[in-house]
Design an enzyme around this catalytic site. Structure first.
Site, short mmCIF file in Angstrom:
data_model
loop_
_atom_site.label_atom_id
_atom_site.label_comp_id
_atom_site.label_asym_id
_atom_site.label_seq_id
_atom_site.Cartn_x
_atom_site.Cartn_y
_atom_site.Cartn_z
N TYR A 175 -14.12 7.89 -56.50
CA TYR A 175 -13.52 6.64 -56.02
C TYR A 175 -14.31 5.40 -56.42
CZ TYR A 175 -9.93 8.39 -52.71
OH TYR A 175 -8.82 8.94 -52.12
N GLY A 220 -11.97 15.57 -49.74
CA GLY A 220 -11.96 15.17 -48.35
C GLY A 220 -13.32 14.96 -47.73
N HIS A 236 -4.01 16.13 -61.73
CA HIS A 236 -4.81 15.51 -60.65
C HIS A 236 -5.00 16.53 -59.54
CE1 HIS A 236 -5.94 11.72 -58.34
NE2 HIS A 236 -5.96 12.67 -57.41
N ASP A 289 -2.15 16.44 -56.50
CA ASP A 289 -3.29 16.10 -55.63
C ASP A 289 -3.74 17.34 -54.86
OD1 ASP A 289 -5.25 14.40 -54.71
OD2 ASP A 289 -4.00 13.42 -53.20
N SER A 340 -7.72 16.03 -49.63
CA SER A 340 -7.38 15.78 -48.24
C SER A 340 -6.28 14.74 -48.16
CB SER A 340 -8.61 15.28 -47.46
OG SER A 340 -9.01 14.01 -47.92
N HIS A 381 -8.11 18.45 -57.00
CA HIS A 381 -9.49 18.49 -56.50
C HIS A 381 -9.97 19.94 -56.56
CE1 HIS A 381 -9.53 14.29 -55.09
NE2 HIS A 381 -8.22 14.49 -54.97
N ARG A 426 3.50 6.21 -52.49
CA ARG A 426 2.84 6.15 -51.18
C ARG A 426 3.72 5.47 -50.14
NH1 ARG A 426 -2.27 6.72 -49.46
NH2 ARG A 426 -3.15 6.83 -51.56
#
Length: 390
Positions: free
Chosen positions: A131, A69, A62, A286, A290, A64, A228
């Protein structure tokens, strides 16, 4: 030239003890207690790895890779992933994703970046979409993307339980998962749906509703950011015990580092202590994503950036601080993602597999050397291969 790595303490990640590993043509040829290379000395590069662990290169599922962001406007769009960040972090395989921004971050750009990282020396795949549902694909169809585009292996990251999501229904998510599943079955790929889980109170309820009301198996989904907060971590433990996969995010904002509930290494130990099978757990960084901060009214108030090196750091902490065995810890970023995503010839030290290998210094547990597809990318802590424009 062949490469012979001698006297390493080999973890496949199953521990084999001190072994020699012979590499050629980008593949692991053989693993043996004592390989005699004297008859072919002029054709073999011999590396003495005494005092080092030899482990599979990391798979970061995972990242980017084209940047992420933008929650704080255009100036907060994060930069693309440079190759050397992966090499220094021991990452030999990457899966690229698009996050919040599905307008300026496009699938064409994502696939092109994946091809570029491949050309620079590591393995790179990507997921289709971002998303929001309905997703924006490369070919106009998720099933076509997965079946016809080599780099595309699934869908995501699809956001749920988040004010930035498209607020999808169970029916919409089920339809997407079905298309990803069929595309994966017909192409021999994982077809996994990567789910971004926000801090909404509904947590994993949407996935569980899809599993309860359709024939789609729980293993079709890989929810990430499970660490999280405390409530989501607790929910994730119950979800994993039902047979679902869960993914820890190793990057976090600076002021969250001391929060035990957010450290992946501590969360891993807790899950194992509570009986979650190690096979259900993965770690991802990740990276380049962002890390926005919002106030109680969901107003943007600040932002950080994910780092791929956090993946190795949390694995190291799980071993050196939480005292978990290497053979378990290393699975969450090698063998497990390779199996879940169906990345053939990846994730384990095995004859015939790609020679994606790390040498880790035992006394400091730091990365000494990195090999990707049989090529040394870093040796004795010196980067040998950098990105084209680095």
């Amino acid at each position: 030239m062949l490469t012979l790595i001698k006297n390493a303490d080999v973890y496949t990640p199953t521990p084999l003890g001190e072994k020699d590993v012979l590499i050629g043509g980008g593949k692991i040829i053989t693993i043996s207690a004592d390989i005699d290379a004297s008859a072919m000395a002029e054709y073999i590069d011999v590396v003495d790895a005494k005092g080092n662990y030899l482990v599979p290169g990391l798979i970061d599922g995972h990242v980017h890779i084209t940047g992420g962001g933008g929650e704080g406007s255009f100036k907060t769009r994060t930069p693309e992933l440079p190759l050397s960040d992966c090499i220094q972090a021991g990452i030999t395989s990457v899966v690229g994703v698009i996050g919040t921004d599905g307008t300026t971050r496009t699938m064409a750009n994502l696939v092109a970046k994946a091809k570029g990282l491949e050309e620079e020396g590591i393995t790179c795949y990507c997921q289709s979409g971002n998303y929001h549902l309905p997703i924006k694909t490369l070919t106009g169809s998720l099933q076509n993307d997965i079946m016809l585009v080599h780099e595309i292996i699934g869908a995501g990251e699809i956001a749920i339980a988040d004010h930035r999501s498209s607020q999808p229904t169970a029916g919409e998510l089920a339809r997407l998962a079905s298309e990803a599943r069929i595309g994966g079955i017909l192409s021999g790929k994982g077809g996994i749906v990567n789910i971004h889980v926000g801090d909404g109170a509904d947590q994993l309820q949407l996935i569980e509703e899809v599993v309860k009301t359709t024939n789609i198996p729980i293993t079709q989904f890989l929810p990430t950011h499970i660490n999280r907060h405390e409530e989501l971590l607790t929910t994730g433990i119950k979800y994993a015990k039902k047979g679902g996969y869960v993914d820890f995010t190793t990057s976090c904002l600076d002021d969250e580092i001391n929060d035990d509930n957010l450290k992946s290494s501590k969360g891993l130990k807790r899950m194992l202590d509570e009986g979650v099978p190690i096979e259900q757990i993965t770690f991802t960084s990740d990276g380049q994503g962002s890390l926005p901060r919002f106030d109680k009214n969901s107003k943007f108030i600040g932002l950080g950036i994910g780092k791929v090196v956090s993946l190795f750091n949390e694995l190291r902490d799980a071993i050196t601080e939480e005292k978990l065995p290497i053979e378990k810890v290393w699975k969450v970023a090698t063998e497990n993602p390779a199996r879940i995503l169906k990345l053939d010839n990846k994730g384990t030290i095995k004859e015939g597999n790609d020679a994606d290998i790390l040498l880790i210094t035992k006394d400091s547990f730091s990365i000494d050397s990195v090999m990707a597809k049989g090529q040394w990318m870093m040796s004795k802590k010196e980067i040998l291969v950098k990105g084209t424009f680095e």
